[in-house]
Scaffold this motif. Structure first.
Motif, PDB file in Angstrom:
ATOM      1  N   GLY A 236     -18.446 -21.784  29.169  1.00 49.59           N
ATOM      2  CA  GLY A 236     -19.773 -21.538  29.215  1.00 49.59           C
ATOM      3  C   GLY A 236     -20.755 -22.391  28.503  1.00 49.59           C
ATOM      4  N   PHE A 237     -20.229 -22.723  27.125  1.00 49.08           N
ATOM      5  CA  PHE A 237     -21.092 -23.595  25.983  1.00 49.08           C
ATOM      6  C   PHE A 237     -19.771 -24.290  25.259  1.00 49.08           C
ATOM      7  N   SER A 238     -19.759 -25.576  25.274  1.00 51.29           N
ATOM      8  CA  SER A 238     -18.929 -26.533  24.717  1.00 51.29           C
ATOM      9  C   SER A 238     -19.583 -27.654  24.018  1.00 51.29           C
ATOM     10  N   VAL A 239     -18.875 -27.950  22.813  1.00 50.09           N
ATOM     11  CA  VAL A 239     -19.357 -28.868  21.958  1.00 50.09           C
ATOM     12  C   VAL A 239     -18.291 -29.948  21.817  1.00 50.09           C
ATOM     13  N   ALA A 240     -18.834 -31.253  21.867  1.00 48.33           N
ATOM     14  CA  ALA A 240     -17.939 -32.476  21.560  1.00 48.33           C
ATOM     15  C   ALA A 240     -18.148 -32.891  20.124  1.00 48.33           C
ATOM     16  N   MET A 241     -17.167 -33.334  19.446  1.00 53.25           N
ATOM     17  CA  MET A 241     -17.324 -33.881  18.176  1.00 53.25           C
ATOM     18  C   MET A 241     -18.060 -35.457  18.143  1.00 53.25           C
ATOM     19  N   GLY A 242     -18.697 -35.948  17.366  1.00 51.86           N
ATOM     20  CA  GLY A 242     -19.431 -37.027  17.087  1.00 51.86           C
ATOM     21  C   GLY A 242     -18.543 -38.234  17.569  1.00 51.86           C
ATOM     22  N   ASP A 243     -17.230 -38.206  17.393  1.00 52.94           N
ATOM     23  CA  ASP A 243     -16.651 -39.521  17.687  1.00 52.94           C
ATOM     24  C   ASP A 243     -15.707 -39.226  18.833  1.00 52.94           C
ATOM     25  N   ALA A 244     -15.846 -38.330  19.648  1.00 47.86           N
ATOM     26  CA  ALA A 244     -15.425 -38.011  21.106  1.00 47.86           C
ATOM     27  C   ALA A 244     -15.645 -39.175  21.900  1.00 47.86           C
ATOM     28  N   PRO A 245     -14.849 -39.473  22.954  1.00 46.14           N
ATOM     29  CA  PRO A 245     -15.064 -40.597  23.956  1.00 46.14           C
ATOM     30  C   PRO A 245     -16.173 -40.113  24.683  1.00 46.14           C
ATOM     31  N   LYS A 246     -17.089 -41.279  25.215  1.00 55.58           N
ATOM     32  CA  LYS A 246     -18.280 -40.924  26.086  1.00 55.58           C
ATOM     33  C   LYS A 246     -17.983 -39.961  27.057  1.00 55.58           C
TER      34      LYS A 246
END
Length: 273
Positions: A236-246
């Motif tokens: 329901g809520f997700s977070v990508a790290m700053g250097d994750a692929p676009k």
């Protein structure tokens, strides 16, 4: 986010970076999450035995999802709650493909995983690095094909040539349909294969809904790479790290800082605490 009941974290590139450790800032943030009554678990491409020290380090209280979703085990009693290995015929076909690629480029290494053990045909400098970082042992066999009377949990091919790994991934996705194999990357130098429809997303769904009795809307997931895509899409809520692929960033609710800048702690402070 007052409705969050479960936090699921990737390991490499998410809570652990170059140091292969979890920073004190991230551990403190995770402890505060637990103090709010929120359950915390890991979902990783690592072997169960390799993920176990991180489970203890962050004092997680859920079963570990390993092998990109092919394995779920409870550290409290060692019970294996789910194991979906690769069909041995498909594994053999993939192995023969990888051996052909090895003839062209001897920088390719092949790893098989059975019963939470790693098997290789030879030890190289790259194998030593992998084993040391993973904190595991390794079994050497003359021919990995000789093991395929049983179904492997996961198959991994590695090469320092990022372009080669990307090229093989494209070729293999044409060779195998989604209902035959799940192919992904946890790192640009790794190509990983699990059974069809076996990924972090399906494993998190199984853990959350079948075992814990929660819904996707009550889950927060944090990850950094393509093998996290399915669990980031599920939650329901997700977070990508700053250097994750676009492509990974594009499907998430929020993008935080990278692992070296304690992005998990930032996301927790902003959306849970």
């Amino acid at each position: 986010m007052s409705n969050i009941k479960v936090l699921i974290l990737d390991i490499d590139g998410t809570i652990s970076g170059k140091s292969n450790q979890v920073s004190e800032k991230v551990k403190k943030a995770i402890k505060e999450v637990k103090n709010k009554g929120i359950k915390v678990g890991l979902a990783t491409g690592r072997m169960y035995r390799s993920a176990l020290r991180f489970h203890h380090d962050i004092e997680a209280d859920l079963p570990i999802i390993g092998y990109n979703g092919a394995w779920i085990q409870n550290p409290e009693n060692s019970e294996i709650l789910l194991h979906n290995p690769v069909n041995k015929e498909k594994a053999q076909d993939l192995f023969f493909y990888l051996k052909e690629q090895q003839k062209i480029n001897n920088n390719i290494e092949i790893h098989f995983y059975f019963d939470d053990q790693l098997y290789v045909e030879k030890i190289t400098e790259k194998t030593d690095f992998y084993v040391e970082r993973s904190g595991i042992g390794v079994n050497i066999v003359d021919d990995l094909n000789s093991l395929l009377h049983q179904n492997p949990t996961k198959i991994l091919a590695s090469s320092p040539d990022y372009n080669l790994i990307s090229q093989m991934l494209v070729e293999l996705k044409k060779r195998y349909q989604d209902h035959e194999l799940y192919l992904t990357q946890s790192n640009p130098i790794y190509l990983e294969a699990t059974q069809a429809n076996v990924n972090k997303g399906t494993a998190v769904k199984y853990l959350v809904e079948k075992i814990l009795g929660f819904t996707a809307e009550e889950i927060m997931t944090i990850g950094d790479n393509f093998n996290d895509y399915s669990m980031l899409g599920y939650a329901g809520f997700s977070v990508a790290m700053g250097d994750a692929p676009k492509e990974v960033k594009a499907i998430t609710s929020f993008v935080t800082r990278d692992v070296e800048n304690d992005g998990v702690a930032e996301a927790i402070a902003k959306y849970i605490l």
